[in-house]
Design an enzyme around this catalytic site. Structure first.
Site, mmCIF file in Angstrom:
data_model
loop_
_atom_site.group_PDB
_atom_site.id
_atom_site.type_symbol
_atom_site.label_atom_id
_atom_site.label_comp_id
_atom_site.label_asym_id
_atom_site.label_seq_id
_atom_site.Cartn_x
_atom_site.Cartn_y
_atom_site.Cartn_z
ATOM 1 N N CYS A 1 9.072 39.613 24.098
ATOM 2 C CA CYS A 1 9.378 40.277 22.828
ATOM 3 C C CYS A 1 10.575 39.608 22.144
ATOM 4 O O CYS A 1 10.476 38.465 21.723
ATOM 5 C CB CYS A 1 9.602 41.765 23.078
ATOM 6 S SG CYS A 1 9.481 42.723 21.563
ATOM 7 N N HIS B 1 4.891 43.950 26.363
ATOM 8 C CA HIS B 1 5.668 44.651 27.396
ATOM 9 C C HIS B 1 4.707 45.187 28.457
ATOM 10 O O HIS B 1 3.551 45.469 28.160
ATOM 11 C CB HIS B 1 6.426 45.833 26.803
ATOM 12 C CG HIS B 1 7.567 45.432 25.932
ATOM 13 N ND1 HIS B 1 8.670 44.793 26.418
ATOM 14 C CD2 HIS B 1 7.749 45.568 24.590
ATOM 15 C CE1 HIS B 1 9.512 44.566 25.415
ATOM 16 N NE2 HIS B 1 8.979 45.024 24.295
#
Lengths: 276, 600
Positions: free
Chosen positions: B438, B539
């Site tokens: 991310c 994630h």
């Protein structure tokens, strides 16, 4: 001789740091001050010049006072080792046998008296929380020490972990009345943000207990030698060659902040009033 | 209104319809709603909890409005209504027997859950774990349970199937309760952005940015309170129990009047409260006493019990203290929970913990605004040794380096540069695998442009670490929150979720993952196998064994044995162990008899 004692609303409230700060502030004012803590439960120990073992935080506080660490500053050290077993160090040396607690307390008071013969002021630190009601009869490190040394007491509470008003109020209220008479005030430690939002709450605790608020210390990320294993790996800045020098630089930065955030004169006058 | 009557007449004769996905208004109430009774055969019911009398804008006359009523759109209610109507053979919308059927439906289904509120004397008292245990214990007893926490401050969020962002803790509690989580379980999420400002996420979507003062003075009294109430109401209608979790301490007397997370929510739900104290930190008795005594008297009586948490060693040494506390407060201590070492995801960033495995050393850079550190919990299943590091030197003996997610990519990239991490990472390139997740993925690229000042106070253009030919631009304030599923390199299954602002363009690298995208696939992330560089927005990428095996074999340390475990299984096992420990430690008669006894 006069003394002032800091006790905690919880274990990691910041007593050691507040005591070190106070030692430093008094030293900077040219006062003759020495640290003292009856009992440390810690694996972080230091060895004084004569080979006496003592808690790291009192060694650090001694440096803050410009003194050489001396195991009389922390006469009882309990070092937990495997499976609930403890090693007890009294006046710097490993002790065993029975009746350790009373022996330790008698020895500790002897150390306190000999320090008070040599110095004008003693900054006393409690251990853990002062209001563990299940340990009331076995705790020698907090109110028993306060009573025996006739030290005025200030409660330190950590606001960063929440519930600090409850912790300070509860600590005061759970003490027996004779002990409460010794407790003069409280300090809020590790606050982040604008402290004015706490005003009304602080007044309420003052009104309900009769204690005085001696200030709100901001959260400052300066690393000091940690006594508590819970703090291991705590973040914070530390710079320089010799770690003792770096710790002391950080302590001076904290003490500068304390001059702004705490009522230092008020704390020192508590001490003066206690002069025996 | 004759045409409405005719619609109802048709409905009375039709069969069960279920959700009508073909309707242009679907879902007009909630996902999974039943559309059999688009027009209510019981209108107007005049039940105050289902609707209200309003003045018609058209006629100026009072008229019954029930636009927000979801009662008959519940699958269970809809089916029961159909059965009863069939049983009586009713086909006429004016049939007087409909009133009796409605009364029966109300008696059977329009019930309100019993609510329990788990309060903590301090932030780390263990509220969350106690609420999790209660969810599982009640679910094991066969009840429909939902967790709830009105307001959560955390950077560790989870994305629901509906694309809503909620806290990890409530997600875990939903798993414990065996319910599919949606935004109702955590309708307000505060994500600290730095400088005392938080992004406020309401019902799963970004709502506004607030500092402490404007949050309590503007948001809480208005929208905040309304959001808290409507989501509690929703869960109370659909469950037997709602297990609520407070936030911080309920006795922060400086914000007591505007606290919608603790007693405010408990009062809205009429909840019985349990206070949890952490004995490990010292002062537990004082904190318990102070917390209850500082509450106003009418709130104090809602606290039905105290739980002492995190006890190491023999609990009998507390007996004397417990007796005195009970005597002074008149509130029973329900039990002493032992310190438990459970492999469950943690919520608080203070809890980001090293994992002491004997396998590959995975060094995760401890960014100041590190988010979603729960990504690494699954590595424990491979016996990995996960360390959170804040000094480049600590990367030297790592088998893999990870730049994790961040709530503030540009700010944390500056921190990374100040610490000297980019030089160290470039030195390690090609020697050990480097993974960016991310925000960390964005940092691995060449540039990050923020022309709209989404991340910082002013528009900016920042040089990345330059490991990947990748450029990222924050060209919109839109936040992408989506659950994803697809394939890891080598084809094994991957499952996770994305939470980010900004988009990244990859120049020349192969993708890391293939993700399902409608009926097709899309490429995601970057992979440079030769240089062992990996980056992705996903994630939870380690949750299933395939990617763990891939990444760790690149690190030269394969998984501990051939078949990796599913992270989900270990979470389930942890939840069951937790419920077991809870049942063993807590006085069930006091808890179940006294507090949970009011069963319908």
């Amino acid at each position: 001789m006069s003394s002032l004692m800091m006790v905690g609303a919880s274990s990691a409230a910041g007593k050691s740091t507040v005591c070190a700060m106070l030692c430093r502030l008094m030293r900077r004012r040219g006062m003759d001050v020495v640290p003292y803590k009856t009992l440390n439960l810690s694996l972080n120990s230091f060895v004084d010049r004569d080979g006496g073992e003592m808690g790291m935080s009192q060694a650090f506080q001694a440096w803050a006072c410009g003194l050489e660490p001396d195991c009389r500053m922390n006469p009882v050290l309990i070092k937990p080792h495997a499976e609930g077993r403890m090693q007890t160090v009294i006046a710097g040396r490993v002790a065993d046998g029975s009746g350790l607690r009373e022996r330790a307390f008698a020895e500790a008071m002897g150390c306190f008296r000999s320090l008070s013969d040599e110095h004008q002021h003693i900054v006393v630190e409690g251990s853990g929380s002062a209001a563990e009601i299940n340990l009331r009869h076995s705790d020698i490190a907090n109110m028993r020490t306060a009573r025996a040394t006739a030290s005025p007491v200030v409660i330190v509470g950590d606001i960063d972990s929440g519930g600090v008003f409850a912790g300070i109020y509860g600590t005061y209220m759970l003490l027996p009345e004779e002990d409460r008479a010794l407790v003069k005030g409280f300090i809020i430690n590790r606050f982040r943000g604008d402290a004015s939002i706490l005003d009304a709450a602080l007044r309420r605790i003052e009104e309900e207990t009769g204690m005085r608020c001696f200030g709100v210390m901001p959260y400052l990320p300066f690393r000091l030698p940690s006594e508590d294993s819970l703090d291991m790996g705590a973040p914070g800045e530390l710079e320089g060659e010799d770690v003792r020098g770096a710790w002391m630089d950080n302590l001076d930065r904290l003490a500068d902040e304390a001059e702004r955030s705490l009522d230092v004169d008020g704390l020192l006058s508590l001490m003066k009033d206690s002069t025996a | 209104m004759q045409w409405v009557k005719e619609e109802v007449r048709d409905e009375l004769k039709s069969g069960h319809r279920g959700p009508d996905e073909s309707c242009q208004y679907h879902p007009c109430h909630f996902d999974g709603q039943d559309c059999s009774w688009c027009f209510c055969p019981f209108y107007p019911c005049h039940r105050p909890e289902l609707g209200a009398t309003v003045v018609s804008k058209r006629s100026g006359e009072p008229v019954w409005s029930c636009v927000d009523c979801e009662f008959l759109h519940r699958q269970d209610v809809s089916r029961a209504a159909r059965e009863l109507i069939r049983g009586e053979g009713i086909e006429d919308p004016d049939d007087p027997r409909l009133a009796g059927i409605f009364d029966e439906l109300i008696a059977r289904f329009n019930t309100r859950a019993k609510a329990l509120m788990v309060l903590g004397a301090t932030s780390d008292a263990g509220k969350s774990i106690v609420a999790t245990a209660l969810c599982r214990v009640l679910s094991d007893m066969g009840y429909a349970v939902a967790p709830f926490k009105s307001q959560n401050m955390s950077l560790n969020s989870f994305v629901t199937r509906g694309g809503d962002e909620i806290s990890r803790a409530q997600h875990l509690q939903a798993l414990a309760a065996r319910m599919e989580p949606d935004h109702h379980v955590n309708p307000i999420l505060l994500k600290p952005k730095g400088d005392a400002v938080s992004q406020v996420v309401v019902e799963g979507r970004p709502y506004a940015d607030h500092d402490v003062r404007s949050y309590y003075e503007e948001f809480v009294p208005g929208e905040g309170t309304a959001v808290m109430r409507r989501n509690i109401e929703y869960l109370m209608r659909k469950n037997d129990y709602v297990v609520m979790e407070g936030a911080g301490s309920p006795a922060e007397i400086n914000i007591y009047h505007c606290d919608i997370a603790n007693m405010g929510a408990a009062k809205a739900a009429g909840a019985d409260c349990i206070l949890v104290v952490n004995i490990e930190k010292g002062g537990a008795f004082a904190y318990a006493y102070g917390t209850i005594m500082l509450m106003p008297e009418e709130d104090r009586s809602m606290v039905k019990g105290i739980l002492i948490n995190n006890m190491r060693g023999d609990a009998s040494c507390l007996d004397e203290g417990i007796k005195e506390l009970e005597g002074r407060l008149g509130v029973p201590v329900l039990g002493v929970l032992p310190h438990l070492d459970l492999k469950l995801p943690k919520e608080d960033s203070l809890g980001c913990r090293d994992i002491d495995g004997e396998g590959a050393v995975v060094a995760v850079i401890r960014l100041p605004r590190l988010s979603n550190f729960t990504d690494f919990d699954a590595l424990e299943l491979e016996g990995a040794n996960v360390r959170f590091v804040d000094d480049p030197a600590e990367l030297s003996d790592a088998d893999m380096a990870v730049i994790p997610g961040s709530k503030n990519t540009i700010g944390d990239l500056e921190w990374l540069k100040g610490k000297g991490f980019p030089e160290k990472l470039r030195e390690l390139k090609g020697k050990v695998p480097i993974l960016g997740i991310c925000g960390g993925y964005q940092m691995m690229g060449d540039r990050i442009d923020d022309p709209l000042a989404v991340e910082g106070p002013a528009p900016s253009s920042t040089e990345g670490i330059g490991l990947l030919r990748l450029s990222t631009v924050f060209d919109s304030r839109e936040k992408s929150t989506v659950q994803v599923e697809g394939e890891a390199p080598g084809g094994g299954r991957l499952r996770g979720y994305e939470i980010h602002m900004g988009r990244s363009d990859r120049h020349g690298h192969a993708p890391l993952f293939r993700l399902k995208n409608g009926d097709g696939w899309r490429d995601e992330g970057c992979l440079d196998e030769e240089m062992m560089l990996m980056g992705s927005y996903v994630h939870g990428l380690f949750d299933l064994p395939a990617f763990r095996a891939f990444a760790l074999s690149m690190a030269g340390k394969g998984p501990k044995d051939g078949e990796g475990d599913d992270h989900d299984d270990s979470v389930e096992e942890g939840l069951d162990r937790l419920a077991e420990a809870f049942r063993a430690a807590v006085d069930e008669d006091a808890l179940l008899g006294g507090m949970l006894g009011a069963l319908r």
